[in-house]
Every structure is written in C-alpha cells, then in structure tokens.
Design an enzyme around this catalytic site. Sequence first.
Site, mmCIF file in Angstrom:
data_model
loop_
_atom_site.group_PDB
_atom_site.id
_atom_site.type_symbol
_atom_site.label_atom_id
_atom_site.label_comp_id
_atom_site.label_asym_id
_atom_site.label_seq_id
_atom_site.Cartn_x
_atom_site.Cartn_y
_atom_site.Cartn_z
ATOM 1 C CD GLU A 104 -2.835 -1.232 2.417
ATOM 2 O OE1 GLU A 104 -2.671 -0.430 3.344
ATOM 3 O OE2 GLU A 104 -3.776 -2.038 2.386
ATOM 4 C CD GLU A 157 -3.686 -5.744 3.939
ATOM 5 O OE1 GLU A 157 -4.518 -4.893 4.326
ATOM 6 O OE2 GLU A 157 -2.458 -5.592 4.010
HETATM 7 O O1 IFM Z 1 -4.238 -3.071 9.234
HETATM 8 C C1 IFM Z 1 -4.162 -2.536 7.955
HETATM 9 C C2 IFM Z 1 -2.997 -3.133 7.200
HETATM 10 O O2 IFM Z 1 -1.800 -2.925 7.857
HETATM 11 C C3 IFM Z 1 -2.888 -2.510 5.836
HETATM 12 N N1 IFM Z 1 -4.137 -2.549 5.133
HETATM 13 C C4 IFM Z 1 -5.316 -2.125 5.829
HETATM 14 C C5 IFM Z 1 -5.421 -2.815 7.181
HETATM 15 C C6 IFM Z 1 -6.683 -2.343 7.922
HETATM 16 O O3 IFM Z 1 -6.657 -0.973 8.129
#
Ligand code: IFM
Length: 443
Positions: free
Chosen positions: A169, A352
């Site tokens: 990210e 994710e």
């Molecule tokens: O916890 C975070 C993760 O570290 C990166 N993506 C989003 C998740 C939730 O906010």
Amino acid sequence: MKISLPQRSKMLSKNFLYGVATASFQIEGGINSRLPCIWDTFCQKEGTISDKSDGSIACDHYNLWQQDIELIDKLGVDAYRLSISWPRVMNQDGSANQQGLDFYIKLLDGLNAKGIKPFVTLYHWDLPQYLEDTGGWLNRETAYKFAEYAKLVTTALGNRVHSYATFNEPFCSAYLGYEVGVHAPGKVGKEYGRKAAHHILLAHGLAMDVLNKYSPDSMNGIVLNFTPAYPATDSPEDLAATKFADDYNNQWYIKPLFDGRYPDTIDLLDDAHKPDIVDGDMDIICKKMDFLGVNFYTREVFKADAVEPFMVIPPENVPLTDMGWEIYPQAFTELLTSLNEKYQLPPIYITENGCAMPDTIENEQVDDQNRIAYYQQHLNALHDAIEQGVNVKGYFAWSLMDNFEWALGYSKRFGIVYVDYETQQRTVKASGQAYSDLLAQRS
Ligand code: IFM
C-alpha cells in the site's frame, strides 16, 4: 452461519489459494532486538495513537511464532502473508543483523515444513528511523537503500519464499504518512505526498530487478490498496471531482506500474506538489511483475468542493464496519473488472480483505456473525469478478489475528482469531472457523 460459494465456483478448486495475512510491526513486538522504526517514534508523539499504545509487545509474535504457525496450520490455509521488519534484519551500516534474519529463517522453515506457502512483503511501513532522519521517502537515496535491503533479504532467505511483494500500500505510506500526517512519520503538506510516492515507486522498480536476479523462482510483485471512488450525483462537477479523487488516491499508484506514467491529473497539480521525476525513472518503475496484490475494504463517495479538488461525503444510513467504513461489496467486483479493462495485468491475488468489528469474548467464544457476513458478501463479489473474466488466483483474509491497527492502536479488531493482549491467549473466532470450514470443502 457458514461461508459458502456457488458449487462450481473456481474459488472452490484447490488451485485457488487461500491465506491469512499480518504485518511485522502490527504483531511482532520484540522491539529490543531490532533498530527503531518510524512507527516507534510516531507512537511516542502526543496525540498520534488513539489509545496511546505502541508496538513494543503487540501480539508478542516475536516470541510466540511457533504457536502461531500451529494456529495458521490449524486453520487449513494454503499460504501465510507476513512482512519483514527492515530494522530487524539490517544494521545502519548496511550489514546483516543475523539474529533478525534467523528469526525469519526459522519462521519460514516452520511454515514450509507444514506446506504453508510464505508470501513475504518487504515493506509494510516500518522504515528504519535512521533513514527517516535523512529525509525518509522524501529522499531519493532511500529508494537505493531499499534495493540494498531487498538484496540482503533475498540472498539470506534463499528459496524459502513463495512470493515477494516489494511494498504494501504505497498510498498509505505516501499519503497518510507524508501528506496528511495521520501515519508515521507524520509529515503534513501537499508538497510531500507525491514526492514520497514517487520515491517509493522508484524503490519498487529498483527492487524488482533485485528480486528477479536474486530470487528468480519466487513470484514477485507489489501490493496496492484501492478505495473505489463513486460520485454523489451525476452532475458534471461531482463526476469531475470523483475522477480527480480516483486518480489521486488509486490510479496514481497503479498507472505508473503498468503504463509508465502518472494519471493526466498530474498536470492539474501545483508545480510545488509534483514529484521530482528524473529521466528514466518511469522505465524503472514500469517493470514486468509476476502478480499484482489488491487490498480492498470499502468505497468512498465524492462531491465537488469550492476549495479542494474533491470532498468525501461521510457514509450515512448505510452498513458500516467498526472503522466507520461502508460495507459495499459491489465496489469490489467493479474495482476488479475496471482494473482489468484499464490495464494489462498479471495474475491478481487479493492480498487483504476483511473488517474490524466490535467483538466481545464470552465463555472463550467470539460469535462474530457480522464478520462472517462481510466475508460471505466479499467472497461472492470476488466470485462475480472472476466469472466476468478477472484472473484472480488467491485471497488472503486480513487478518490472521487482532493486532496493532496503526493510529487506532489496539481498539480495532480485524482478526479471525481473537487476541487477549493481557494473556496473549489466541481464540479462533466464529469467522475463523467459518473460513476454515470453507477451505476444507475444496476439492
Ligand atoms: O491493518 C491494515 C494493514 O496494515 C494494511 N491494510 C489495511 C489494514 C486495515 O486498516
């Protein structure tokens, strides 16, 4: 409640990979065995973390890694996505911290021994503090330091890694960390965000060469997050504002990787806010990748604003997670189909997806039916995208266990496993069991 998928769904074949994900700073603790990172410093600053906590113990995974491997194995997943803490494995002079490397070597060996594929992210936000002291991601030199770090890791870990992602990210590191300042290192200013983003993307491109040279057999790529942008109305003003927001928050990070240039919106920025692009940079950034990791949680709705290029409309009267994020699974399908149309993509992994919910534990049980519903809706949405021709190869639940949720500390729980931070007891939630049962059904 169970999680189910249509009977002949490709997502029920053993070729579709399922995993759980975490990140170093969010779970490891063990801070005395590594150098400080920007999040250690940020947590010490007044008013940065809502519950005033830090990562010094977190889930104590640094000590409890063996039992955590057992837990991952018990869930029956195919893969585990983790990140490496740069300040744990590399000393300031560039030499290896063997104790830190050994931690990951043992962890990876433990996973491989159980047939769990390690998906390793090199950078999930924990920049060594000494690099921030020389400018962090605003300093172009940090990109070259990252390539050296990638070389150190790949040569040390050998063939233990199934997949490497350079970054997790970049939007969060660049925008949240260097433009609005709600994440480490907490810098605020439009003159910083795009510059940091450019150096991160440059670092990605430089590291892709390193990965392909020193770890040619792993699947190498990057993980991007997307928050699809929707207009509040069909007015030309709202549509233009939404396009700007989408370019600024989403396309900014993917377009350079696949098209070798930033969105045209760059021309609308003040010169002082533009990135410092050196000749040849875009060719370095636009490297062939083996996969693209996509993180999806929610969408945002935008309207035009008199001062700023766009304004977010806070969600009202819609289903929300404990983060206050709208639950809108349709955006997941639409995101994937639109990316597929816009870009020539390699295979996609959903690296994710998940939600924070206000869990309670009673009689050693967490009955998080709301989280099961979220997973059900989003796996259905993913199924729809695959049916529409998007090449998705796998899915990771965020997160394996509750952990340090950045500026919100331990107040938000994303895990499919509950963590009691007093005792470090792990309890599989109903959602963890439902996820595990879904995976067990595959043929
Ligand atoms: O916890 C975070 C993760 O570290 C990166 N993506 C989003 C998740 C939730 O906010």
